[in-house]
Scaffold this active site. Structure first.
Site, PDB file in Angstrom:
ATOM      1  N   LYS A   1       2.613   6.763  17.009  1.00 30.67           N
ATOM      2  CA  LYS A   1       1.931   7.423  15.896  1.00 30.67           C
ATOM      3  C   LYS A   1       1.319   8.756  16.291  1.00 30.67           C
ATOM      4  O   LYS A   1       1.142   9.616  15.451  1.00 30.67           O
ATOM      5  CB  LYS A   1       0.855   6.511  15.311  1.00 30.67           C
ATOM      6  CG  LYS A   1       1.417   5.344  14.551  1.00 30.67           C
ATOM      7  CD  LYS A   1       0.321   4.557  13.880  1.00 30.67           C
ATOM      8  CE  LYS A   1       0.920   3.430  13.063  1.00 30.67           C
ATOM      9  NZ  LYS A   1      -0.085   2.687  12.325  1.00 30.67           N
TER      10      LYS A   1
ATOM     11  N   ASP B   1       0.810  -1.217   0.000  1.00 30.54           N
ATOM     12  CA  ASP B   1       0.000   0.000   0.000  1.00 30.54           C
ATOM     13  C   ASP B   1       0.845   1.268   0.000  1.00 30.54           C
ATOM     14  O   ASP B   1       0.359   2.342   0.316  1.00 30.54           O
ATOM     15  CB  ASP B   1      -0.973   0.007   1.173  1.00 30.54           C
ATOM     16  CG  ASP B   1      -0.279  -0.024   2.531  1.00 30.54           C
ATOM     17  OD1 ASP B   1       0.962  -0.196   2.567  1.00 30.54           O
ATOM     18  OD2 ASP B   1      -0.970   0.114   3.548  1.00 30.54           O
TER      19      ASP B   1
ATOM     20  N   ASP C   1       1.644   6.853   0.482  1.00 28.97           N
ATOM     21  CA  ASP C   1       0.999   5.751   1.180  1.00 28.97           C
ATOM     22  C   ASP C   1      -0.473   5.815   0.790  1.00 28.97           C
ATOM     23  O   ASP C   1      -1.134   6.822   1.040  1.00 28.97           O
ATOM     24  CB  ASP C   1       1.179   5.921   2.685  1.00 28.97           C
ATOM     25  CG  ASP C   1       0.502   4.829   3.498  1.00 28.97           C
ATOM     26  OD1 ASP C   1      -0.319   4.071   2.951  1.00 28.97           O
ATOM     27  OD2 ASP C   1       0.785   4.740   4.696  1.00 28.97           O
TER      28      ASP C   1
END
Length: 192
Positions: free
Chosen positions: A108, A58, A162
């Site tokens: 993240k 991806d 991405d």
């Protein structure tokens, strides 16, 4: 080289195909998709070379794979990761690089610029023995290798996208053709 959701073919047609080749093709093309990322590498262990690439399906990252392999081989590390600098690493998490060694992976949620995991890896086959079933390269293997000082990183500024979100997939419809056209115009290798 393993690309997530990629497959192999068996030469010839089904009438002349050896059953072992058929089982190998089926295991890679069907079973590995069923098992997904969590089980694909252990299933493919016997067919991989001593060093191999894994590419996330991806992402598109124009990073120099030969340099990534060279870094892996020259350092003796078990794994190498292509890294990309981004303006906001909150979606990806950041990577802390000390010289060529990856020291750690950040959460993240932390926003701001940083290096991120670009989804391109070079590994030595011995890492497969460390994978459980199921397991995750990103959340289990890479942090463990980093903690042991056995993971290196190669920073590259190549084109990166991405497509894991609907809006980035839509952006890819515009940015990838523009990037590819610029490669072709500059005579970059592989652009046709």
């Amino acid at each position: 080289m393993l690309v997530n959701n990629a497959g192999i073919g068996v030469g010839g047609n089904i009438e002349t195909c050896d059953f072992d080749d058929w089982k190998r093709c089926f295991a890679i093309n069907v079973d590995s998709i069923f098992h997904g990322c969590q089980k694909a590498l252990p299933l493919m262990r016997d067919w991989l070379h001593d060093t191999f690439f894994v590419l996330n399906g991806d992402t598109l990252f124009d990073a120099p794979l030969p340099r990534l392999a060279e870094l892996l081989m020259s350092t003796g590390a078990s794994g190498a990761v292509a890294l990309r600098a981004v303006e906001d690493s909150s979606r990806y998490g950041s990577v802390i690089l000390q010289d060529d060694r990856i020291a750690s992976f950040g959460e993240k949620a932390a926003s701001g610029p940083g290096l991120i995991n670009g989804g391109l890896y070079a590994f030595r086959r011995r890492v497969i023995d460390r994978l459980g079933s199921p397991s995750s390269i990103e959340t289990e293997l890479l942090p463990a290798l980093a903690e042991e000082g056995d993971l290196v990183g190669l920073h590259s500024d190549g084109f990166f996208i991405d497509i894991g979100l609907p809006e980035t997939l839509a952006d890819a419809q515009r940015s990838v053709p523009a990037w590819w056209s610029s490669r072709a115009a500059s005579g970059a290798a592989g652009a046709t």
